[in-house]
Design an enzyme around this catalytic site. Structure first.
Site, PDB file in Angstrom:
ATOM      1  N   LYS A  71       0.864  -1.173   0.000  1.00  0.00           N
ATOM      2  CA  LYS A  71       0.000   0.000   0.000  1.00  0.00           C
ATOM      3  C   LYS A  71       0.905   1.228   0.000  1.00  0.00           C
ATOM      4  O   LYS A  71       2.056   1.151   0.447  1.00  0.00           O
ATOM      5  CB  LYS A  71      -0.863   0.001   1.271  1.00  0.00           C
ATOM      6  CG  LYS A  71      -2.088   0.862   1.189  1.00  0.00           C
ATOM      7  CD  LYS A  71      -3.292   0.136   0.619  1.00  0.00           C
ATOM      8  CE  LYS A  71      -4.456   1.083   0.419  1.00  0.00           C
ATOM      9  NZ  LYS A  71      -5.651   0.404  -0.072  1.00  0.00           N
ATOM     10  N   GLY A  88     -20.736   5.414  -0.481  1.00  0.00           N
ATOM     11  CA  GLY A  88     -19.691   5.880  -1.391  1.00  0.00           C
ATOM     12  C   GLY A  88     -19.457   4.898  -2.521  1.00  0.00           C
ATOM     13  O   GLY A  88     -20.392   4.258  -3.021  1.00  0.00           O
TER      14      GLY A  88
HETATM   15  P1  NAD Z   1     -15.971   6.582  -0.120  1.00  0.00           P
HETATM   16  O1  NAD Z   1     -15.193   7.701   0.482  1.00  0.00           O
HETATM   17  O2  NAD Z   1     -16.329   6.606  -1.550  1.00  0.00           O
HETATM   18  O3  NAD Z   1     -17.343   6.382   0.701  1.00  0.00           O
HETATM   19  C1  NAD Z   1     -17.443   6.433   2.090  1.00  0.00           C
HETATM   20  C2  NAD Z   1     -18.842   6.960   2.404  1.00  0.00           C
HETATM   21  O4  NAD Z   1     -19.028   6.897   3.816  1.00  0.00           O
HETATM   22  C3  NAD Z   1     -19.039   8.408   1.974  1.00  0.00           C
HETATM   23  O5  NAD Z   1     -20.257   8.534   1.270  1.00  0.00           O
HETATM   24  C4  NAD Z   1     -19.060   9.164   3.310  1.00  0.00           C
HETATM   25  O6  NAD Z   1     -19.853  10.325   3.253  1.00  0.00           O
HETATM   26  C5  NAD Z   1     -19.660   8.106   4.212  1.00  0.00           C
HETATM   27  N1  NAD Z   1     -19.451   8.330   5.626  1.00  0.00           N
HETATM   28  C6  NAD Z   1     -18.429   8.968   6.250  1.00  0.00           C
HETATM   29  N2  NAD Z   1     -18.629   8.982   7.575  1.00  0.00           N
HETATM   30  C7  NAD Z   1     -19.811   8.337   7.782  1.00  0.00           C
HETATM   31  C8  NAD Z   1     -20.557   8.030   8.954  1.00  0.00           C
HETATM   32  N3  NAD Z   1     -20.159   8.400  10.171  1.00  0.00           N
HETATM   33  N4  NAD Z   1     -21.711   7.329   8.809  1.00  0.00           N
HETATM   34  C9  NAD Z   1     -22.147   6.952   7.580  1.00  0.00           C
HETATM   35  N5  NAD Z   1     -21.478   7.236   6.445  1.00  0.00           N
HETATM   36  C10 NAD Z   1     -20.333   7.920   6.564  1.00  0.00           C
HETATM   37  O7  NAD Z   1     -15.153   5.272   0.255  1.00  0.00           O
HETATM   38  P2  NAD Z   1     -15.300   3.839  -0.414  1.00  0.00           P
HETATM   39  O8  NAD Z   1     -14.317   3.717  -1.505  1.00  0.00           O
HETATM   40  O9  NAD Z   1     -16.733   3.536  -0.667  1.00  0.00           O
HETATM   41  O10 NAD Z   1     -14.753   2.932   0.769  1.00  0.00           O
HETATM   42  C11 NAD Z   1     -15.538   2.647   1.917  1.00  0.00           C
HETATM   43  C12 NAD Z   1     -14.796   1.667   2.794  1.00  0.00           C
HETATM   44  O11 NAD Z   1     -14.502   0.497   2.039  1.00  0.00           O
HETATM   45  C13 NAD Z   1     -13.444   2.169   3.317  1.00  0.00           C
HETATM   46  O12 NAD Z   1     -13.221   1.583   4.593  1.00  0.00           O
HETATM   47  C14 NAD Z   1     -12.461   1.603   2.317  1.00  0.00           C
HETATM   48  O13 NAD Z   1     -11.170   1.466   2.876  1.00  0.00           O
HETATM   49  C15 NAD Z   1     -13.101   0.267   2.032  1.00  0.00           C
HETATM   50  N6  NAD Z   1     -12.729  -0.339   0.754  1.00  0.00           N
HETATM   51  C16 NAD Z   1     -12.960   0.303  -0.413  1.00  0.00           C
HETATM   52  C17 NAD Z   1     -12.617  -0.310  -1.617  1.00  0.00           C
HETATM   53  C18 NAD Z   1     -12.915   0.336  -2.943  1.00  0.00           C
HETATM   54  O14 NAD Z   1     -12.775  -0.334  -3.963  1.00  0.00           O
HETATM   55  N7  NAD Z   1     -13.349   1.580  -3.017  1.00  0.00           N
HETATM   56  C19 NAD Z   1     -12.008  -1.553  -1.614  1.00  0.00           C
HETATM   57  C20 NAD Z   1     -11.792  -2.213  -0.399  1.00  0.00           C
HETATM   58  C21 NAD Z   1     -12.175  -1.597   0.777  1.00  0.00           C
END
Ligand code: NAD
Length: 348
Positions: A78, A177
């Protein structure tokens, strides 16, 4: 460094600063025992260097576990760039990041993540061949992580609730998200009843409009009477406060590092809640990278991600038979694969 609480025998941790373009980055390669360390590059305005280091150490370890549990020939890595992507990201900074990756000679393969995009990888690719999404087909937007969570969730509901299909299943999705919103789309298309929360009212409104979701306040999501809780916002949300409140039978979501501490796995089990290990449910991205080098067409990529469902079904069946938690079993399987891949120590 070696006494840092999140240091887990990482093979390499590199700190890089390039004054001319403002790059401040850390690359962590956790393990190359099973293959090159693959993982995203997160650009975020960390409040301090320790927060960035903690993030990169934890996330790189998680990448090792994702690849290993899915039996991929890849390790875990990472990178983090300390900075605001909206303000600080320049072609010169991305090029410097590309040169940093090039210097690792393939020990680390860089992908997009929070704060970086496929276009950013294209800039880095002028400096290094070790990037994800190198072909046009692989650059098509596919919600692979959400699709993988869906596979895990379907297997978990079959194993725990004896259900076939998701029609009428009550699911609470925290965070709308890149993962949570498409997950809602997949679930709604299969007839699930959604309850959602997000700090962004626009996203909540979109989920209500597009998927008929019920919206609840950010802190109220844990108390919902649902069958599945899907954390898709941030880590450490399974903790002393939330676990006693959960009414779901299954926790299965896309967020990384969902447990605040390893002990919270046992606390969930003590409440009869089946926790699908986060690094299994959300391994869609690393499977995508592996598959794109074999056959990068979208149907082939999504087909490869299906394996998350099969692995989840197998782990949950073994958990039910043994009385161990799914996480205990997946952690053991990963450790065994890593140990088997390492050359035996020389005899004394
Ligand atoms: P993102 O930033 O696109 O979405 C996160 C969402 O959570 C946003 O809409 C934000 O407004 C919301 N949020 C923030 N605080 C909040 C709260 N207190 N309550 C409810 N919602 C809240 O991120 P993402 O890419 O969707 O990733 C989300 C999680 O999944 C993270 O932990 C990330 O590490 C993990 N993840 C993502 C991917 C990927 O492909 N994008 C892959 C593996 C793991």
């Amino acid at each position: 460094m070696f006494s840092h609480p999140d240091f887990d025998d990482h093979e390499t941790v590199i700190f890089s600063r390039d004054e001319a373009c403002g790059l401040r980055a850390i690359v962590a390669v956790h393990s190359t025992a099973l293959g090159p360390g693959f993982g995203g590059c997160r650009m975020f305005p960390y409040e301090d260097e320790d927060a960035a280091l903690t993030d990169v150490l934890r996330l790189s370890r998680g990448m090792t576990y994702k690849a290993a549990i899915c039996e991929l020939p890849l390790g875990g890595g990472k990178s983090v760039i300390i900075g605001d992507p909206k303000r600080d990201k320049t072609p010169a900074l991305l090029a410097a990041m590309g040169r940093l990756v090039a210097g690792l000679n393939g020990a680390y393969i860089i992908a997009d993540d929070v704060g970086t995009s496929l276009d950013d990888l294209a800039v880095m690719r002028r400096e290094t061949a070790y990037t994800a999404a190198a072909t046009a087909a692989a650059r098509q937007p596919l919600a692979v992580t959400a699709y993988g969570v869906l596979q895990a969730l379907e297997s978990a509901t079959a194993a725990v609730l004896g259900r076939t299909g998701l029609a009428g299943l009550a699911v609470a999705v925290q965070g709308l998200g890149n993962v949570g919103m498409p997950l809602c789309g997949y679930l709604a298309a299969r007839g699930a009843k959604l309850t959602v929360s997000d700090i962004d009212p626009g996203r909540v409104a979109a989920a209500r409009r597009d998927f008929g979701a019920k919206a609840v306040a950010v802190d109220a999501i844990y108390d919902e009477a649902v069958e599945v809780f899907a954390p898709c916002a941030f880590g450490a949300i399974l903790n002393d406060d939330s676990i006693p409140r959960l009414r779901a039978r299954i926790v299965c979501g896309g967020a990384n590092n969902q447990l605040r501490s390893p002990a919270h796995d046992a606390r969930l089990a003590a409440r009869g809640i089946v926790y699908v290990p986060d690094y299994l449910a959300n391994a869609g991205g690393v499977i995508d990278y592996h598959q794109e080098r074999i056959d990068d067409r979208p149907a082939a990529v999504l087909g490869a991600v299906d394996r998350i469902g099969a692995i989840t079904a197998d782990v949950l069946a073994r958990a039910a038979a043994s009385g161990k938690t799914p996480l205990t079993l997946t952690d053991a399987a990963v450790r065994q694969r890593l140990a088997a891949a390492r050359p035996a120590p020389p005899p004394n």
